[in-house]
Write an enzyme that holds these catalytic residues in place. Structure first.
Site: not given
Length: 538
Positions: A210, A252
């Site tokens: 956001d 990851e």
């Protein structure tokens, strides 16, 4: 219709995904208290599978006082009790994934709730404390510090500064209940990285960021000067180091980011999409564009061109939880979107708006890249004018009552025509009132209607998933009559073609074309009427 488990190796799913935005509070109420919840979403997973979406994007579901619809987060590791529990969220993520649907969640890094533990500690600790260094506290100007520290304007209107009883002011670019974090402080960075890992460990496949361009502030917090470069709080260069560290974490987990980046400068915008930063960003140029062939073609060209240098896919969206619903907007004289232009009582032609919204659905779903679908758009829901005594959006109150706010696109969804509250829930009136016409838009009615908006979306999403040429990849414009957009998705003049007719006269379809889908019926001569779209295989 059953979904299928996701292929773990499909790491590029986000490049052409159809992503469904869920505003939990208004999606489905599973416990009958008038507020949508995770139980309601879990119950509707079969509906979402049948619709044909690849991922769900959830607006904030965390603990929040709801001063700004959940974008005032009090605790990122806790689900708001109105929506359910952390265990339910984990179950929802896992169940959706088993059905072939990934989960994207929101983070709101610019600010937290004034009920967040950090801010409560800062208030208690007082002036000059280490706790206040996590935010932007300043003394005021004027003889007694009674004037705000600078002249910035809040995103919600008025000053973005609130003064405390001890005389200090704190910064909030949005509502006073949303104090801005100090991203120059290492603890702020570390906390957000920990939050990302917390949710990736629970199976989340992506994060929507956001107000992604607002985090960093000029430490001097200077007055705003028109044309000043760099801006004191928009798009500062320090942001890119933050997002590079975030990208390393996402890599990851084979997770992705989509940024809410409102920037008019194309060169600055695309920097966020470099290979070591965000994966995608929302395309507000297309969303705000009027229903006009020339303007939309320009918006499409600019979007494709600005993404090309970094190899990022474009995103396409017609509406979201902040924007006037497509059916209503396209039925107005001014069909573009601008927050500043929102007003009560704006006339609209729902029949015209619906016809254009159907055509726009096929246009957006045919473009290269990923597409976002806001809940209820597949039902053709109109914007609702909320009674004054029921409005909850702070944008309305901060405007002095002139802005109708964003509640009109957040009205709880209609699921069952003959059930209480159109099947949204039972027992308690929904948190926002539904208009009398709402049952006529119910999903159960539309599901069996071959001419409904829901049927159109289901078939379009099915074709988008199964027909070659859709999704990520090239596009090229084809020669067409004035007022008609025509483009191919497989290169050259053949293959998959999308036509949209904006002109006053019906448009001829290419010879020897096989019609896959149209947004409305062709005329008696097999031509494409005005405000109608077609997908063809040539």
């Amino acid at each position: 219709m059953e979904g299928s488990p996701l292929e773990p190796a499909d790491t590029n799913w986000w490049r052409d995904a159809a992503i469904y935005q869920i505003y939990v509070r208004s999606f489905a109420d599973g416990d009958g208290d008038g507020t949508g919840d995770l139980a309601g979403v879990r119950a509707k997973l079969p509906y979402l599978v049948e619709l044909g979406v690849d991922a769900l994007w959830f607006t904030p579901w965390y603990l929040s006082p709801l001063a700004d619809g959940g974008y005032d987060v009090a605790d990122y590791r806790t689900i708001d009790p109105a929506f359910g529990t952390l265990a339910e969220a984990e179950k929802l993520i896992a169940e959706a994934r088993e059905l072939g649907i990934r989960t994207i969640i929101d983070v709101v890094p610019n600010h937290v709730s004034d009920r967040h533990a950090w801010f409560k500690a800062a208030l208690a600790a007082g002036s000059g404390s280490a706790e206040r260094e996590l935010f932007h506290f300043r003394t005021g100007r004027g003889e007694n510090g009674e004037i705000p520290p600078n002249d910035w304007i809040s995103e919600f209107g008025g000053t973005p500064w609130t003064r405390l009883d001890d005389g200090e002011w704190y910064l909030h670019l949005f509502a006073p209940e949303q104090p801005d974090l100090n991203w120059a402080h290492p603890a702020v960075r570390q906390e957000h990285e920990d939050v990302l890992r917390f949710w990736f460990e629970r199976g989340v496949a992506g994060v929507r960021i956001d107000s992604a361009a607002l985090l960093a502030k000029d430490p001097a917090l200077p007055d705003f000067t028109a044309g000043r470069d760099p801006h004191p709080y928009v798009d500062l260069d320090e942001l890119h180091d933050i997002y590079r560290s975030w990208r390393a974490i996402a890599d990851e987990y084979d997770a992705i980011y989509v940024g809410e980046v409102w920037l008019p400068d194309t060169e600055r915008f695309v920097r966020y999409l470099r290979p070591d930063e965000l994966h995608t960003a929302f395309n507000f140029n297309f969303l705000a564009c009027p229903w006009d062939a020339g303007l939309l073609r320009t918006a499409i060209d600019e979007t494709v061109a600005e993404h090309a240098p970094v190899g990022a896919p474009a995103t396409w969206v017609l509406c979201n939880h902040d924007v006037t619903r497509t059916v209503t907007r396209y039925g107005r004289e001014a069909t573009g979107f601008d927050f500043a232009a929102k007003a009560f009582g704006t006339p609209t032609d729902p029949e015209l708006g619906t016809r254009r919204a159907r055509a726009a659905a096929l246009l957006s779903l045919a473009l290269p890249g990923a597409v976002y679908l806001y809940q209820g758009e597949e039902l053709g829901l109109p914007e609702v004018e909320i009674p004054l005594d029921r409005i909850q959006d702070p944008m309305h109150f901060r405007s002095g009552g002139t802005d109708p706010g964003r509640d009109g696109c957040r009205v709880p969804l209609p699921w069952t025509a003959d059930a209480p509250y159109a099947g949204f829930g039972s027992g308690t009136e929904p948190w926002l009132p539904q208009p009398a016409s709402w049952p006529s838009y119910a999903a159960d009615l539309q599901s069996d209607d071959p001419a409904s908006m829901l049927t159109l979306y289901r078939e379009a999403l099915r074709l988008r998933r199964t027909e070659p040429g859709f999704g990520d990849g090239p596009m090229n414009w084809l020669e067409a009559a004035p007022g008609v957009l025509s483009f191919a998705r497989t290169g050259g003049a053949g293959g998959l073609v999308c036509l949209v007719n904006f002109a006053g006269e019906p448009a001829e379809l290419p010879g020897h074309a096989h019609v896959l889908l149209t947004s409305g019926p062709l005329d008696g001569d097999g031509r494409l009427p005005q405000d109608t779209a077609a997908w063809l295989r040539t």
